[in-house]
Design an enzyme around this catalytic site. Sequence first.
Site, PDB file in Angstrom:
ATOM      1  N   PHE A   1       0.785  -1.177  -0.148  1.00 36.13           N
ATOM      2  CA  PHE A   1       0.008   0.057  -0.049  1.00 36.13           C
ATOM      3  C   PHE A   1       0.866   1.232  -0.135  1.00 36.13           C
ATOM      4  O   PHE A   1       0.575   2.316   0.688  1.00 36.13           O
ATOM      5  CB  PHE A   1      -1.122  -0.094   1.157  1.00 36.13           C
ATOM      6  CG  PHE A   1      -2.190   0.803   0.997  1.00 36.13           C
ATOM      7  CD1 PHE A   1      -3.079   0.640  -0.073  1.00 36.13           C
ATOM      8  CD2 PHE A   1      -2.489   1.641   1.759  1.00 36.13           C
ATOM      9  CE1 PHE A   1      -4.248   1.484  -0.120  1.00 36.13           C
ATOM     10  CE2 PHE A   1      -3.662   2.636   1.766  1.00 36.13           C
ATOM     11  CZ  PHE A   1      -4.577   2.433   0.582  1.00 36.13           C
ATOM     12  N   GLY A   2       1.969   1.155  -0.753  1.00 33.68           N
ATOM     13  CA  GLY A   2       2.780   2.354  -0.808  1.00 33.68           C
ATOM     14  C   GLY A   2       2.388   3.028  -2.088  1.00 33.68           C
ATOM     15  O   GLY A   2       0.948   3.049  -2.394  1.00 33.68           O
TER      16      GLY A   2
ATOM     17  N   LYS B   1       9.818  -6.134 -12.498  1.00 35.41           N
ATOM     18  CA  LYS B   1      10.792  -5.425 -13.532  1.00 35.41           C
ATOM     19  C   LYS B   1      12.064  -6.392 -14.010  1.00 35.41           C
ATOM     20  O   LYS B   1      12.512  -6.147 -15.190  1.00 35.41           O
ATOM     21  CB  LYS B   1      11.286  -4.056 -13.002  1.00 35.41           C
ATOM     22  CG  LYS B   1      10.073  -3.196 -12.932  1.00 35.41           C
ATOM     23  CD  LYS B   1      10.252  -1.748 -12.793  1.00 35.41           C
ATOM     24  CE  LYS B   1      11.093  -1.212 -11.579  1.00 35.41           C
ATOM     25  NZ  LYS B   1      10.885   0.325 -11.647  1.00 35.41           N
TER      26      LYS B   1
ATOM     27  N   ALA C   1      10.338   1.899  -2.860  1.00 38.52           N
ATOM     28  CA  ALA C   1      10.774   0.703  -3.585  1.00 38.52           C
ATOM     29  C   ALA C   1      11.103   1.000  -4.727  1.00 38.52           C
ATOM     30  O   ALA C   1      12.143   0.387  -5.394  1.00 38.52           O
ATOM     31  CB  ALA C   1       9.853  -0.316  -3.349  1.00 38.52           C
TER      32      ALA C   1
ATOM     33  N   GLU D   1      14.861   0.198  -6.300  1.00 36.17           N
ATOM     34  CA  GLU D   1      15.052  -0.765  -7.484  1.00 36.17           C
ATOM     35  C   GLU D   1      15.792  -0.103  -8.551  1.00 36.17           C
ATOM     36  O   GLU D   1      16.795  -0.738  -9.251  1.00 36.17           O
ATOM     37  CB  GLU D   1      13.910  -1.379  -7.884  1.00 36.17           C
ATOM     38  CG  GLU D   1      13.201  -2.269  -6.863  1.00 36.17           C
ATOM     39  CD  GLU D   1      12.046  -3.210  -7.190  1.00 36.17           C
ATOM     40  OE1 GLU D   1      11.582  -3.427  -8.269  1.00 36.17           O
ATOM     41  OE2 GLU D   1      11.248  -3.431  -6.147  1.00 36.17           O
TER      42      GLU D   1
ATOM     43  N   HIS E   1      20.340  -0.445 -10.492  1.00 40.56           N
ATOM     44  CA  HIS E   1      20.650  -0.488 -11.972  1.00 40.56           C
ATOM     45  C   HIS E   1      21.996   0.313 -12.206  1.00 40.56           C
ATOM     46  O   HIS E   1      22.300   0.235 -13.360  1.00 40.56           O
ATOM     47  CB  HIS E   1      19.522  -0.147 -12.872  1.00 40.56           C
ATOM     48  CG  HIS E   1      18.310  -1.135 -12.920  1.00 40.56           C
ATOM     49  ND1 HIS E   1      18.466  -2.388 -13.766  1.00 40.56           N
ATOM     50  CD2 HIS E   1      17.176  -1.283 -12.415  1.00 40.56           C
ATOM     51  CE1 HIS E   1      17.335  -3.148 -13.679  1.00 40.56           C
ATOM     52  NE2 HIS E   1      16.490  -2.424 -12.641  1.00 40.56           N
TER      53      HIS E   1
HETATM   54  P1  NAD Z   1       6.634   1.440  -2.142  1.00 43.38           P
HETATM   55  O1  NAD Z   1       7.963   1.444  -1.588  1.00 43.38           O
HETATM   56  O2  NAD Z   1       5.828   2.853  -2.292  1.00 43.38           O
HETATM   57  O3  NAD Z   1       5.433   0.791  -1.196  1.00 43.38           O
HETATM   58  C1  NAD Z   1       5.809  -0.623  -0.884  1.00 43.38           C
HETATM   59  C2  NAD Z   1       4.266  -1.177  -0.033  1.00 43.38           C
HETATM   60  O4  NAD Z   1       4.921  -2.403   0.148  1.00 43.38           O
HETATM   61  C3  NAD Z   1       4.352  -0.656   1.431  1.00 43.38           C
HETATM   62  O5  NAD Z   1       2.926  -0.248   1.641  1.00 43.38           O
HETATM   63  C4  NAD Z   1       4.980  -1.673   2.228  1.00 43.38           C
HETATM   64  O6  NAD Z   1       4.273  -1.591   3.680  1.00 43.38           O
HETATM   65  C5  NAD Z   1       4.799  -2.821   1.654  1.00 43.38           C
HETATM   66  N1  NAD Z   1       5.363  -4.032   1.747  1.00 43.38           N
HETATM   67  C6  NAD Z   1       6.783  -4.187   1.952  1.00 43.38           C
HETATM   68  N2  NAD Z   1       7.180  -5.340   2.254  1.00 43.38           N
HETATM   69  C7  NAD Z   1       5.940  -6.052   2.648  1.00 43.38           C
HETATM   70  C8  NAD Z   1       5.580  -7.382   3.006  1.00 43.38           C
HETATM   71  N3  NAD Z   1       6.753  -8.151   3.207  1.00 43.38           N
HETATM   72  N4  NAD Z   1       4.216  -7.825   3.104  1.00 43.38           N
HETATM   73  C9  NAD Z   1       3.338  -6.854   2.641  1.00 43.38           C
HETATM   74  N5  NAD Z   1       3.557  -5.622   2.407  1.00 43.38           N
HETATM   75  C10 NAD Z   1       4.900  -5.154   2.313  1.00 43.38           C
HETATM   76  O7  NAD Z   1       6.695   0.658  -3.431  1.00 43.38           O
HETATM   77  P2  NAD Z   1       6.333   1.347  -4.876  1.00 43.38           P
HETATM   78  O8  NAD Z   1       7.212   2.370  -5.205  1.00 43.38           O
HETATM   79  O9  NAD Z   1       4.572   1.410  -4.802  1.00 43.38           O
HETATM   80  O10 NAD Z   1       6.866   0.075  -5.938  1.00 43.38           O
HETATM   81  C11 NAD Z   1       6.138  -1.257  -5.883  1.00 43.38           C
HETATM   82  C12 NAD Z   1       6.861  -2.176  -6.904  1.00 43.38           C
HETATM   83  O11 NAD Z   1       6.325  -1.671  -8.277  1.00 43.38           O
HETATM   84  C13 NAD Z   1       8.216  -2.010  -6.957  1.00 43.38           C
HETATM   85  O12 NAD Z   1       8.551  -3.492  -7.050  1.00 43.38           O
HETATM   86  C14 NAD Z   1       8.322  -1.533  -8.359  1.00 43.38           C
HETATM   87  O13 NAD Z   1       9.674  -1.867  -8.875  1.00 43.38           O
HETATM   88  C15 NAD Z   1       7.182  -1.688  -9.177  1.00 43.38           C
HETATM   89  N6  NAD Z   1       7.060  -0.881 -10.025  1.00 43.38           N
HETATM   90  C16 NAD Z   1       7.031  -1.429 -11.545  1.00 43.38           C
HETATM   91  C17 NAD Z   1       6.881  -0.694 -12.520  1.00 43.38           C
HETATM   92  C18 NAD Z   1       6.877  -1.199 -13.884  1.00 43.38           C
HETATM   93  O14 NAD Z   1       6.553  -0.137 -15.160  1.00 43.38           O
HETATM   94  N7  NAD Z   1       6.706  -2.432 -14.241  1.00 43.38           N
HETATM   95  C19 NAD Z   1       7.023   0.872 -12.452  1.00 43.38           C
HETATM   96  C20 NAD Z   1       7.147   1.505 -11.089  1.00 43.38           C
HETATM   97  C21 NAD Z   1       7.195   0.586 -10.147  1.00 43.38           C
END
Ligand code: NAD
Length: 343
Positions: A27-28, A136, A202, A206, A210
């Site tokens: 829920f980030g 990713k 996150a 991530e 890179h």
């Molecule tokens: P964030 O850091 O804002 O939020 C992470 C959330 O996960 C938080 O709410 C945290 O409490 C929760 N969390 C962490 N560990 C946990 C666990 N063990 N159990 C339950 N909840 C847990 O993250 P974000 O910036 O929203 O990124 C999320 C993912 O999306 C990342 O892996 C990122 O690489 C991916 N992403 C993908 C793309 C794409 O185009 N494919 C683009 C951007 C982000």
Amino acid sequence: MSAQIRGYTNPASTKPGVPIRVGVLGFGGLGQAAARILIPKSEMLWVAAADLKGYAYASEGLNLDTCLAAYQSQGSVGYLEPSGTLTSRSIQDLVEQATVDGYFLALPNLPNTFIASVAQMFIDLGWRGVLVDAIKRTSAVEQLLELKEKLAAGGITYLTGCGATPGLLTAAAVLAAQSYAEIHSVQITFGVGIANWEAYRATIREDIAHIPGYSVSSALCMTDTEVEALLNQTNGVLKLENMEHADDVMLELAGLCSRDRVTVGGVVDTRNPKKPLSTNVQVTGRTFEGKISTHTFTLGDETSMAANVCGPAFGYLKAGVTLQRRGVYGLFTAAEIMPQFVK
Ligand code: NAD
């Protein structure tokens, strides 16, 4: 009632016309945007959310404002009254207790094996349904590919790489490739603008992994102060080249070209919501007449990272539900399934 039976005995929402019950894990930045996207939808109902410290579940649908308030003021949706539960095993406890048709995994993949371990947990619990991630790295998708048989045997329809890149842009490359007899290159260039890095910790960690000299494990170990110090050196801008991005393995599996013909890079500005450049994918190939040409698909500059990740993720979740209803289980990538628009 066991989680295994639950997926089968109460398949009401897998019937057309009944909203698909959706859970968001994490829920980030992306998890919150995902919930915001779901609220106005009639075909999907947001019933569950989990973060590191707890989960919230309401079969009639969660309230976005109260979830945001609990998360922002107390640090977890687990504090929500009466739907929240505080637990250090939030994903497992939620999955065992909730009736959900599909989960979007908006979780950090830190360490690089984390999402695959979550997939394994769903298998071990005997849960049946649809899972979608926005993972990713190539090596992360490869770990999921190894789970393909187990997912299929367990009745899970898992769609991987369903964000923006990989995801929307990878799928666009597959469409663009149809004009050609041979694909010479697929070049993905992304521009991301966010107002502050803390909203997407996150994602930024991530991305740092890179940069030459950094790795997933070193980025994972960085304190927030160290991340800020790095961003201060670059005026908040990260330039990323030749990234290890799963678009390559996904397009190779889809039969377009070998993975070495796929390149991904981009620029992330962590201090300005305006995109530093227009996100695009260029697909170059040779037509059956022998002409060399390039198709370019460019995302609108006004669209945010969150819109381009979470929108496709739910489009793929809907497609996954269609596959589930037909008894199609296993692992699929965003390059082999067409996402369905969610009303
Ligand atoms: P964030 O850091 O804002 O939020 C992470 C959330 O996960 C938080 O709410 C945290 O409490 C929760 N969390 C962490 N560990 C946990 C666990 N063990 N159990 C339950 N909840 C847990 O993250 P974000 O910036 O929203 O990124 C999320 C993912 O999306 C990342 O892996 C990122 O690489 C991916 N992403 C993908 C793309 C794409 O185009 N494919 C683009 C951007 C982000």
